[in-house]
Structures are given as C-alpha cells and as structure tokens.
Design a protein around this motif. Structure first.
Motif, mmCIF file in Angstrom:
data_model
loop_
_atom_site.group_PDB
_atom_site.id
_atom_site.type_symbol
_atom_site.label_atom_id
_atom_site.label_comp_id
_atom_site.label_asym_id
_atom_site.label_seq_id
_atom_site.Cartn_x
_atom_site.Cartn_y
_atom_site.Cartn_z
ATOM 1 N N LYS A 1 -15.172 -3.123 -2.967
ATOM 2 C CA LYS A 1 -14.610 -1.988 -2.247
ATOM 3 C C LYS A 1 -13.100 -1.895 -2.491
ATOM 4 O O LYS A 1 -12.546 -0.811 -2.665
ATOM 5 C CB LYS A 1 -14.907 -2.135 -0.748
ATOM 6 C CG LYS A 1 -14.784 -0.840 0.015
ATOM 7 C CD LYS A 1 -15.287 -0.989 1.448
ATOM 8 C CE LYS A 1 -15.020 0.299 2.239
ATOM 9 N NZ LYS A 1 -15.213 0.104 3.683
ATOM 10 N N HIS A 2 -12.471 -3.047 -2.500
ATOM 11 C CA HIS A 2 -11.025 -3.093 -2.731
ATOM 12 C C HIS A 2 -10.683 -2.590 -4.137
ATOM 13 O O HIS A 2 -9.719 -1.846 -4.323
ATOM 14 C CB HIS A 2 -10.531 -4.530 -2.540
ATOM 15 C CG HIS A 2 -9.047 -4.685 -2.658
ATOM 16 N ND1 HIS A 2 -8.158 -4.185 -1.731
ATOM 17 C CD2 HIS A 2 -8.279 -5.277 -3.620
ATOM 18 C CE1 HIS A 2 -6.924 -4.474 -2.107
ATOM 19 N NE2 HIS A 2 -6.963 -5.133 -3.242
ATOM 20 N N GLU B 1 0.822 -1.212 0.000
ATOM 21 C CA GLU B 1 0.000 0.000 0.000
ATOM 22 C C GLU B 1 0.859 1.266 0.000
ATOM 23 O O GLU B 1 0.618 2.185 -0.798
ATOM 24 C CB GLU B 1 -0.943 -0.002 1.204
ATOM 25 C CG GLU B 1 -1.916 1.157 1.190
ATOM 26 C CD GLU B 1 -3.169 0.868 2.013
ATOM 27 O OE1 GLU B 1 -3.188 -0.140 2.748
ATOM 28 O OE2 GLU B 1 -4.122 1.657 1.906
ATOM 29 N N LEU C 1 -7.129 -8.603 0.869
ATOM 30 C CA LEU C 1 -7.180 -8.730 -0.588
ATOM 31 C C LEU C 1 -5.924 -8.202 -1.249
ATOM 32 O O LEU C 1 -5.744 -8.335 -2.454
ATOM 33 C CB LEU C 1 -8.420 -8.008 -1.125
ATOM 34 C CG LEU C 1 -9.739 -8.582 -0.589
ATOM 35 C CD1 LEU C 1 -10.914 -7.900 -1.247
ATOM 36 C CD2 LEU C 1 -9.810 -10.080 -0.821
ATOM 37 N N ASN C 2 -5.047 -7.616 -0.458
ATOM 38 C CA ASN C 2 -3.808 -7.100 -1.019
ATOM 39 C C ASN C 2 -2.734 -8.177 -0.979
ATOM 40 O O ASN C 2 -1.654 -7.978 -0.471
ATOM 41 C CB ASN C 2 -3.376 -5.851 -0.254
ATOM 42 C CG ASN C 2 -2.507 -4.953 -1.112
ATOM 43 O OD1 ASN C 2 -2.582 -4.997 -2.324
ATOM 44 N ND2 ASN C 2 -1.682 -4.157 -0.485
ATOM 45 N N LEU D 1 -6.674 0.156 1.175
ATOM 46 C CA LEU D 1 -6.784 -1.177 0.584
ATOM 47 C C LEU D 1 -7.173 -2.181 1.665
ATOM 48 O O LEU D 1 -6.859 -1.986 2.840
ATOM 49 C CB LEU D 1 -5.451 -1.586 -0.039
ATOM 50 C CG LEU D 1 -4.949 -0.701 -1.186
ATOM 51 C CD1 LEU D 1 -3.548 -1.127 -1.611
ATOM 52 C CD2 LEU D 1 -5.900 -0.770 -2.378
ATOM 53 N N ASP D 2 -7.828 -3.218 1.259
ATOM 54 C CA ASP D 2 -8.189 -4.307 2.176
ATOM 55 C C ASP D 2 -6.978 -5.225 2.325
ATOM 56 O O ASP D 2 -6.565 -5.865 1.359
ATOM 57 C CB ASP D 2 -9.376 -5.076 1.574
ATOM 58 C CG ASP D 2 -9.905 -6.135 2.530
ATOM 59 O OD1 ASP D 2 -9.116 -6.674 3.323
ATOM 60 O OD2 ASP D 2 -11.110 -6.419 2.472
#
Lengths: 98, 98
Positions: free
Chosen positions: B83-84, A12, B9-10, B5-6
């Motif tokens: 959402k991500h 990120e 999911l990253n 970011l989630d």
DNA sequence: ATAAAGTAGTTTACTTTATAAACTTATTTA
DNA sequence: TAAATAAGTTTATAAAGTAAACTACTTTAT
C-alpha cells in the motif's frame, strides 16, 4: 543495496510540494495549501526549507491588493526529486542477488 | 491526488528493513544490521516499532551459545508495504488533470 | 465610519521521531 | 583472568514535524 533517500524529500508534505511543482511548474501558496491539505503554518515552514536548499524559488508579489507567494521548482530541485525517486525505487525492487 | 503515506514506512531504516524482509522472508538482527548499515541501537528501536505494529514478527533463540534474533514480515506487513509503495507512486506520477 | 470576518501568510511553542552513546549480559580468545 | 567480541537494549539528546497563536492587511456588513 539501497540508494540513500534525500532527507529533505523524505517528508510527506515536502514530497507533495515537489511533486506538485514538477507537474505545474508554478504554484501559489494557496494552491499548494489546497492541494496538499496542509495547514498554512506547516506549509510556510516546509516551503522555507525547500527554498533554503534551493530546491524551489519563492517570489512574493501582489494579486490586486492581496499578497501572493509563488513557488517554482529549480533545476536543482528537479534533479533532487529524480534522484530521490530513483532511490525509492531501490527499496521497491529488491532481489536476493543484489 | 496524493495517496497517504504510511508513517511507519516513511522512514529510511524501517523501509529498508521491510524491503529486505520482503525479499528474504527471514533475516537475523545481524544480517539486517549489515545490509542496512544501521547502528544496533537504532535497529533495535525500529524493529520494535515494526513489531508493535505487527508488520514483522520477532523470534528470539540461540545459535550455539549466542542469542539470535530472527525477523519475518507478516501478511499485514506485506500488505502495508504494498500500500505504501502504491502511495509513493502517486507522488511520482503526477499529471495536471488528477 | 467602524466592527466583524476573511485572506495570506509567519513565528513560536510543543510534541513526536530519530539516532547515537552508553549500558547489559554473555562469550570467546589471548 | 583479563581483554576483546557479539548481540542486543535502554536512555539521553538532537532534529523534525506540526498546530496554535500571531501579524498585517483587505473585504464585507452595519
């Protein structure tokens, strides 16, 4: 089916840095710190990683008496960012026949 | 400026899994393994993480005599994925005034 | 003048995460 | 019945991320 993500950009903070530098061309350590909300320590480490990969260049100077660290994205960095975005897209648009 | 970011999911593999399940609705362990190229061990761990977050549901059964692990994405998972993706977009389209 | 607070970072230690190797359990095939 | 295959899980290790502590210097207050 899925294009490989760039491990360096799949973070990120590093993605934020690159994204900022794509938009701003040049940014100081403090500016990036403010915009990303990162701690100085974390930012320092991640900038070094991007620099080691030649995704960004870092130049050190002084503004008045204060040290000033200025970052720019390199052509390689721009290329890597664009490739990473393309890869991300391959995860977003999935259809059954691919 | 950047949407968060989630963390779940990253990750390349977990994003692949979710992306597959968005497209296919239902997929077996082996199918996911083939499509993603992941090792079984890594896949097992990452499926568990997604399952613990209720992003996917895992049901165990038998196909003939062989164990069969079937995965589906949940409504929460779909929501998180979307959402991500939106968050990712905030890193991709950067303009100076935002 | 000097002590306190602020600026701009870096280094280090720790925690979390990712991953592969090794293992388990059962099945098919030679 | 021994060897290979299938379908996973567990565990040990390596890599990554992060914050706290530190360095070095400057500005402001006393």
């Amino acid at each position: 089916m899925f294009k490989p993500l760039d491990p360096l950009l799949n973070s990120e903070l590093r993605l934020s840095i690159m994204s900022l530098l794509i938009g701003f061309e040049e940014a100081s350590f403090s500016f990036i710190k403010d915009k990303t909300g990162a701690t100085a320590g974390n930012l320092s480490v991640q900038l070094q990683k991007l620099s080691e990969a030649n995704y960004i260049s870092i130049s050190k100077s002084f503004k008045g008496n204060m040290p000033l660290t200025t970052c720019r994205i390199t052509p390689l960095g721009i290329q890597a960012f664009e490739k990473h975005v393309e890869a991300l897209m391959s995860f977003i648009n999935v259809s059954k026949d691919k």
